[in-house]
Enzyme design. Structure first.
Site, PDB file in Angstrom:
ATOM      1  N   HIS A  66     -31.842 -45.633 -13.164  1.00 53.84           N
ATOM      2  CA  HIS A  66     -30.888 -44.928 -13.249  1.00 53.84           C
ATOM      3  C   HIS A  66     -29.719 -44.522 -13.021  1.00 53.84           C
ATOM      4  CE1 HIS A  66     -35.129 -42.719 -14.169  1.00 53.84           C
ATOM      5  NE2 HIS A  66     -35.408 -43.350 -13.045  1.00 53.84           N
ATOM      6  N   HIS A  93     -22.868 -42.404  -9.285  1.00 50.14           N
ATOM      7  CA  HIS A  93     -23.072 -40.885 -11.176  1.00 50.14           C
ATOM      8  C   HIS A  93     -22.183 -41.373 -11.797  1.00 50.14           C
ATOM      9  CE1 HIS A  93     -27.137 -39.486  -8.737  1.00 50.14           C
ATOM     10  NE2 HIS A  93     -26.123 -39.649  -7.275  1.00 50.14           N
ATOM     11  N   GLU A 104     -21.653 -35.292  -9.492  1.00 55.08           N
ATOM     12  CA  GLU A 104     -22.792 -34.024 -10.426  1.00 55.08           C
ATOM     13  C   GLU A 104     -21.903 -33.167  -9.211  1.00 55.08           C
ATOM     14  OE1 GLU A 104     -26.090 -36.636  -8.011  1.00 55.08           O
ATOM     15  OE2 GLU A 104     -26.998 -36.417 -10.240  1.00 55.08           O
TER      16      GLU A 104
HETATM   17  N1  LIG Z   1     -28.511 -38.321  -5.647  1.00 56.24           N
HETATM   18  S1  LIG Z   1     -28.825 -38.578  -4.312  1.00 56.24           S
HETATM   19  O1  LIG Z   1     -28.633 -38.642  -3.493  1.00 56.24           O
HETATM   20  O2  LIG Z   1     -30.151 -37.098  -4.294  1.00 56.24           O
HETATM   21  C1  LIG Z   1     -30.483 -39.750  -4.109  1.00 56.24           C
HETATM   22  C2  LIG Z   1     -31.327 -40.148  -3.200  1.00 56.24           C
HETATM   23  C3  LIG Z   1     -32.739 -40.845  -3.184  1.00 56.24           C
HETATM   24  C4  LIG Z   1     -32.733 -41.330  -1.873  1.00 56.24           C
HETATM   25  C5  LIG Z   1     -32.869 -43.087  -1.784  1.00 56.24           C
HETATM   26  C6  LIG Z   1     -33.021 -43.182  -0.776  1.00 56.24           C
HETATM   27  C7  LIG Z   1     -33.576 -42.145  -0.333  1.00 56.24           C
HETATM   28  C8  LIG Z   1     -33.805 -41.433  -0.350  1.00 56.24           C
HETATM   29  C9  LIG Z   1     -33.688 -40.935  -1.178  1.00 56.24           C
HETATM   30  C10 LIG Z   1     -32.431 -41.683  -4.218  1.00 56.24           C
HETATM   31  C11 LIG Z   1     -31.868 -40.906  -5.665  1.00 56.24           C
HETATM   32  C12 LIG Z   1     -31.897 -41.830  -6.703  1.00 56.24           C
HETATM   33  C13 LIG Z   1     -30.842 -42.281  -7.846  1.00 56.24           C
HETATM   34  C14 LIG Z   1     -31.272 -43.128  -8.904  1.00 56.24           C
HETATM   35  C15 LIG Z   1     -32.313 -43.274  -9.209  1.00 56.24           C
HETATM   36  C16 LIG Z   1     -34.201 -42.948  -8.383  1.00 56.24           C
HETATM   37  C17 LIG Z   1     -33.509 -42.610  -6.812  1.00 56.24           C
HETATM   38  C18 LIG Z   1     -31.079 -40.419  -5.197  1.00 56.24           C
HETATM   39 ZN   LIG Z   2     -27.051 -39.677  -5.682  1.00 57.69          ZN
END
Ligand SMILES: NS(=O)(=O)c1cc(-c2ccccc2)cc(-c2ccccc2)c1
Ligand SMILES: [Zn+2]
Length: 263
Positions: A66, A93, A104
């Protein structure tokens, strides 16, 4: 968790089916519309500690299908918030090679070419990010708008390795570098609001700080990010490009967005 995508089947309209918080309140991202903003003179400049990592340290660069993410050591932290928030990872992103609208958060409807998120967790209260991710005071994410313009050599310390993580679940070790150089020069001007993860499971656990000033990278650097990655596994055919990985704006739910700057 269940698979999810940004468009088509399992797209963001279906996220609440398997991830109920995604259909809840306090969701992110939002549009920073002028009438939602309130100047707060007590908002201090963001202070980051130990961001200038030594090149002898190694970080893990990974493609999670992702986004492309870089692991960060927990001795990096934000010191200007009510609790210490230690770094966990950063990721991006973006739109696509000809879609320079992949941020975003937006400002009065203006979408930037991309957005970087530096994710931190409340290490005063929680032992690790997994324990913090679903707590109301668990996370603090720094958001940085990305625009096309002058090249920023600091991003090359990351983008030059991106061909090593072309496919989903690929990971490589890269030399650490000064993460502060990825942030804008002014950390005193920012938007502040309570929101959520912008991806499933959309926990409303994020204190958002989005810097007012974008960073610029060159078109060549942007294309390296926007065209190099696949959301599919190396053995999958056909391969699916990883792009347009941004969630649409969510309802403000009468939230106020605090700003640390006038006008
Ligand atoms: N866009 S975000 O900042 O809200 C975000 C935070 C975290 C996150 C990461 C570590 C601990 C806690 C939260 C993971 C993602 C994510 C993006 C792509 C795929 C899966 C997860 C995205
Ligand atoms: Zn993010």
């Amino acid at each position: 968790g269940r698979k999810w995508t940004y468009n088509g089947l399992d797209g963001e309209h279906d996220w609440p089916t398997n991830y109920p918080f995604c259909g809840g309140a306090f969701q992110s991202p939002i549009d920073f519309q002028t009438h939602l903003l309130r100047y707060d003179p007590n908002l201090p400049p963001i202070q980051v500690q130990n961001y200038n990592l030594s090149t002898s340290e190694q970080l893990t660069l990974g493609n999670n299908g992702h986004s492309v993410q870089l692991s960060l050591p927990s001795h990096m932290y934000i010191s200007s918030l009510p609790h210490r928030y230690s770094a966990a990872q950063l990721h991006f992103h973006w739109g696509s090679s000809n879609l320079l609208t992949g941020s975003e958060h937006t400002v009065n409807g203006k979408q930037f070419a991309g957005e970087m998120h530096v994710v931190h967790f409340n290490s005063d209260k929680y032992p690790n990010v997994s324990m913090a991710v679903d707590k109301h005071d668990g996370l603090a994410v720094l958001g940085v708008f990305i625009e096309i313009g002058e090249a920023n050599p600091a991003f090359d310390k990351l983008f030059r390795f991106i061909s090593g993580v072309k496919y989903r679940d690929q990971k490589i070790q890269v030399p650490a570098f000064n993460i502060r150089a990825l942030l804008p020069d002014r950390l005193d001007q920012y938007y502040r609001y309570d929101g959520s993860l912008t991806t499933p499971p959309c926990y409303p656990s994020v204190l958002w700080t989005v810097f007012r000033k974008p960073v610029t990278i060159s078109r060549k650097q942007f294309l390296a990010l926007a065209t190099a990655l696949y959301a599919s596994f190396a053995q999958d055919s056909p391969s699916m490009p990883l792009h347009e990985n941004y969630r649409k704006s969510q309802l403000p739910d009468n939230r106020v967005v605090l700003v640390s700057f006038r006008e």
